[in-house]
Design a protein around this motif. Sequence first.
Motif, short mmCIF file in Angstrom:
data_model
loop_
_atom_site.label_atom_id
_atom_site.label_comp_id
_atom_site.label_asym_id
_atom_site.label_seq_id
_atom_site.Cartn_x
_atom_site.Cartn_y
_atom_site.Cartn_z
N SER A 41 0.99 -1.33 -0.02
CA SER A 41 0.02 -0.03 0.05
C SER A 41 0.70 1.33 0.00
O SER A 41 2.03 1.10 0.15
CB SER A 41 -1.03 0.00 1.15
OG SER A 41 -0.19 0.45 2.38
N GLU A 42 0.21 2.52 -0.11
CA GLU A 42 0.90 3.64 0.02
C GLU A 42 1.86 3.99 1.26
O GLU A 42 2.76 4.52 1.32
CB GLU A 42 0.09 5.03 -0.53
CG GLU A 42 -0.71 5.30 0.71
CD GLU A 42 -1.95 4.34 0.56
OE1 GLU A 42 -3.14 4.67 1.27
OE2 GLU A 42 -2.26 3.42 -0.42
N MET A 43 1.41 3.25 2.21
CA MET A 43 2.01 3.31 3.71
C MET A 43 3.29 2.54 3.43
O MET A 43 4.09 2.83 4.58
CB MET A 43 1.06 2.91 4.62
CG MET A 43 0.02 3.56 4.96
SD MET A 43 -1.48 2.83 6.08
CE MET A 43 -0.55 3.28 7.52
N ASN A 44 3.49 1.53 2.64
CA ASN A 44 4.77 0.82 2.46
C ASN A 44 5.17 0.10 4.04
O ASN A 44 6.11 0.00 4.31
CB ASN A 44 5.74 1.62 1.97
CG ASN A 44 7.16 0.70 1.52
OD1 ASN A 44 6.82 -0.34 0.95
ND2 ASN A 44 8.22 1.17 1.52
N ARG A 45 4.07 -0.38 4.51
CA ARG A 45 4.38 -1.15 5.77
C ARG A 45 4.66 -2.56 5.39
O ARG A 45 4.37 -2.89 4.42
CB ARG A 45 3.22 -1.22 6.95
CG ARG A 45 2.80 0.21 7.07
CD ARG A 45 3.39 0.72 8.34
NE ARG A 45 3.72 -0.11 9.44
CZ ARG A 45 2.65 0.14 10.48
NH1 ARG A 45 1.90 1.00 10.54
NH2 ARG A 45 2.92 -0.94 11.54
#
Length: 104
Positions: free
Chosen positions: A46-50
């Motif tokens: 996701s755009e959070m790149n977790r």
Amino acid sequence: MKKSLAGKVALVAGGTRGAGRGIAVQLGAAGATVYVTGRTTRTARSEMNRPETIEETAALVDEAGGCGIAVQVDHLFPDEVRALVARIESEQGALHLLVNDMRR
């Protein structure tokens, strides 16, 4: 331990990490089949790149004694949600428990 949710189907929306992950694992420990949804998979971040993934959560559900099923869904898109519901109905026949742990 008695599997009080054996034969039941749960959906944990936002089960990639945190409380959603913990709830999914505990539902699995109680014997449920748990559909774990989120946006982060092993192949698509996701755009959070977790670092956590829905596949990891599904594996933890399996290890706890349930059946974990990872499904990539962005719940902001109605067509993706409709497809998920249709899949659960087709594969399981019913949905017994819904947990919404999405944050945006």
